[in-house]
Design a protein around this motif. Structure first.
Motif, PDB file in Angstrom:
ATOM      1  N   GLU A 142     -62.277  23.945  57.798  1.00 35.68           N
ATOM      2  CA  GLU A 142     -63.657  24.077  57.579  1.00 35.68           C
ATOM      3  C   GLU A 142     -64.423  23.086  57.147  1.00 35.68           C
ATOM      4  N   GLY A 143     -65.743  22.789  57.884  1.00 33.62           N
ATOM      5  CA  GLY A 143     -66.726  21.991  57.588  1.00 33.62           C
ATOM      6  C   GLY A 143     -67.743  22.527  56.943  1.00 33.62           C
ATOM      7  N   GLN A 144     -68.681  21.751  56.683  1.00 35.42           N
ATOM      8  CA  GLN A 144     -70.022  22.343  55.975  1.00 35.42           C
ATOM      9  C   GLN A 144     -70.843  22.968  57.041  1.00 35.42           C
ATOM     10  N   GLU A 145     -70.541  22.931  58.241  1.00 33.20           N
ATOM     11  CA  GLU A 145     -71.474  23.498  59.190  1.00 33.20           C
ATOM     12  C   GLU A 145     -71.176  25.242  59.083  1.00 33.20           C
ATOM     13  N   ALA A 146     -69.965  25.604  58.800  1.00 39.15           N
ATOM     14  CA  ALA A 146     -69.718  26.733  58.595  1.00 39.15           C
ATOM     15  C   ALA A 146     -70.810  27.928  57.883  1.00 39.15           C
ATOM     16  N   GLY A 147     -70.633  29.259  58.200  1.00 39.18           N
ATOM     17  CA  GLY A 147     -71.331  30.036  57.607  1.00 39.18           C
ATOM     18  C   GLY A 147     -70.829  30.548  56.325  1.00 39.18           C
ATOM     19  N   GLY A 148     -71.319  31.252  55.254  1.00 42.35           N
ATOM     20  CA  GLY A 148     -70.798  31.970  54.263  1.00 42.35           C
ATOM     21  C   GLY A 148     -70.146  30.769  53.249  1.00 42.35           C
ATOM     22  N   HIS A 149     -69.237  31.080  52.425  1.00 36.72           N
ATOM     23  CA  HIS A 149     -69.007  30.186  51.363  1.00 36.72           C
ATOM     24  C   HIS A 149     -68.158  28.930  51.728  1.00 36.72           C
ATOM     25  N   SER A 224     -81.496  27.294  58.599  1.00 37.28           N
ATOM     26  CA  SER A 224     -80.049  27.104  58.025  1.00 37.28           C
ATOM     27  C   SER A 224     -80.303  26.523  56.826  1.00 37.28           C
ATOM     28  N   ILE A 225     -79.697  27.095  55.654  1.00 35.02           N
ATOM     29  CA  ILE A 225     -79.861  26.920  54.338  1.00 35.02           C
ATOM     30  C   ILE A 225     -78.747  27.035  53.387  1.00 35.02           C
ATOM     31  N   LEU A 226     -78.667  26.239  52.499  1.00 35.05           N
ATOM     32  CA  LEU A 226     -77.611  26.494  51.268  1.00 35.05           C
ATOM     33  C   LEU A 226     -78.031  27.214  50.051  1.00 35.05           C
ATOM     34  N   ILE A 227     -77.411  28.323  49.690  1.00 31.95           N
ATOM     35  CA  ILE A 227     -77.815  28.955  48.534  1.00 31.95           C
ATOM     36  C   ILE A 227     -76.646  28.697  47.589  1.00 31.95           C
ATOM     37  N   LYS A 228     -76.600  29.121  46.222  1.00 37.07           N
ATOM     38  CA  LYS A 228     -75.823  29.048  45.141  1.00 37.07           C
ATOM     39  C   LYS A 228     -75.361  30.329  44.984  1.00 37.07           C
ATOM     40  N   SER A 229     -73.957  30.643  45.341  1.00 35.13           N
ATOM     41  CA  SER A 229     -73.426  31.864  45.401  1.00 35.13           C
ATOM     42  C   SER A 229     -72.876  32.009  43.917  1.00 35.13           C
ATOM     43  N   MET A 233     -69.654  28.700  44.813  1.00 37.60           N
ATOM     44  CA  MET A 233     -69.590  27.905  45.651  1.00 37.60           C
ATOM     45  C   MET A 233     -70.741  27.677  46.438  1.00 37.60           C
ATOM     46  N   PRO A 234     -71.264  26.897  47.218  1.00 35.34           N
ATOM     47  CA  PRO A 234     -72.517  27.112  48.196  1.00 35.34           C
ATOM     48  C   PRO A 234     -72.331  28.160  49.085  1.00 35.34           C
ATOM     49  N   GLY A 235     -73.225  28.575  49.617  1.00 34.93           N
ATOM     50  CA  GLY A 235     -73.169  29.353  50.689  1.00 34.93           C
ATOM     51  C   GLY A 235     -74.156  29.106  51.759  1.00 34.93           C
ATOM     52  N   ARG A 236     -73.836  29.170  53.030  1.00 34.11           N
ATOM     53  CA  ARG A 236     -74.879  28.857  54.048  1.00 34.11           C
ATOM     54  C   ARG A 236     -75.148  30.110  54.541  1.00 34.11           C
TER      55      ARG A 236
END
Length: 317
Positions: A142-149, A224-229, A233-236
């Motif tokens: 899984e790369g950084q393009e994925a959704g979720g964690h 599409s953004i990244l949040i801090k979960s 881990m970052p979450g998309r």
């Protein structure tokens, strides 16, 4: 191009497409069963479910699959109940277990004892090689393009070839795969199969509320953004009022904690935020989605999604 079968341990999927397991209650038995019926691998997102609910969803998926395809679960290792969910799914006759948002050595012995393939989500060569050593039947890359964690800030197209060279078990590409052209590109990079979450979240069989799905088809690239979960881990996710407040640190901290995670930053309650979104509150809920969500313009039945994906693949030489 003609897609090959996907072999994971003793299992064989006629269509090498895994539907991503998206929590909380985005991927349930209805969706997993529909995907399996088309010859793919349907995953139930176990995280956030009670053990009784998980059993019911597995039974539902099995009944809807018509005896076709493969039914699995996806569970977050970061969840305190992780091993109980895996044990329950195995006892209920699940075909395979996909695990992400952390890493567990214990799950491999559970799988070995029951003859159930264990498939970790890996975002580095180190984790992929360790997984194979411990007995993984395949890895989802899984790369950084994925959704979720997310476990990496690297694109799938970069890490997949590296991991493919380092292991002998099947590698399954995940992150940014929306259509047949993306599938072909992943196979040309060395993938043995693909995992698609975001495309199947925008399906009729997905258990999310209509407002959740509308967020998908109305999204633009910049959403599409990244949040801090709280998971660490970052979450998309898709930008909405909740995500905006999360980015600025204005989300209220939980007044009570159900201790659902092994470790939690408690910057907000991830389970509550995901449940609100799944139920249709897209103002104060967290809407996870992959980076390429803006390319999805229709909510379709699973059968039609497969039909279009395979038609697009066949058009490519």
């Amino acid at each position: 191009m003609k897609l090959p079968e996907l072999r994971i341990g003793h299992l064989v999927a006629k269509i090498p497409i895994i539907q991503g397991g998206m929590a909380v209650r985005i991927s349930t038995g209805r969706l997993a069963g529909a995907v399996a019926r088309e010859g793919g691998v349907g995953l139930i997102a176990a995280s956030g479910m009670t053990l009784d609910e998980l059993r019911e969803e597995i039974n539902l998926a099995r009944s809807l699959s018509g005896g076709q395809g493969i039914i699995g679960i996806n569970a977050m290792v970061a969840a305190r109940q992780f091993l109980d969910l895996v044990r329950t799914a195995i006892a209920a006759g699940i075909d395979l277990v996909v695990a992400g948002a952390g890493f567990s050595r214990d799950m491999f012995q559970l799988g070995k004892d029951a003859g159930v393939p264990i498939v970790p989500i890996a975002s580095s060569v180190r984790v992929a090689k360790l997984s194979e050593h411990l007995g993984a039947s395949a890895v989802v890359v899984e790369g950084q393009e994925a959704g979720g964690h997310l476990g990496t800030d690297q694109p799938m197209k970069k890490i997949l070839p590296e991991i493919k060279k380092s292991v002998s078990i099947p590698v399954i590409a995940a992150g940014g795969i929306i259509d047949g052209y993306d599938i072909v590109e992943a196979f040309r990079l060395g993938a043995d199969g693909v995992q698609m979450g975001t495309r199947f979240a925008a399906s009729e069989e997905c258990a999310a509320a209509p407002a959740f799905k509308e967020m998908y088809i109305k999204a633009i690239k910049e959403d599409s953004i990244l949040i801090k979960s709280p998971v660490g881990m970052p979450g998309r996710a898709i930008m909405n009022p909740f995500a905006e407040k999360s980015l600025s640190g204005d989300v209220p901290k939980p007044e009570q904690c159900g201790s659902c995670l092994k470790h939690c930053a408690q910057n907000f309650c991830i389970i509550d935020a995901l449940i609100r979104a799944q139920q249709g509150d897209v103002e104060t809920g967290l809407v996870f989605a992959g980076e390429q969500v803006y390319r999805i313009k229709e909510i379709l039945p699973v059968k039609e999604i497969f039909k279009r994906l395979l038609a697009e693949v066949e058009q490519i030489n």
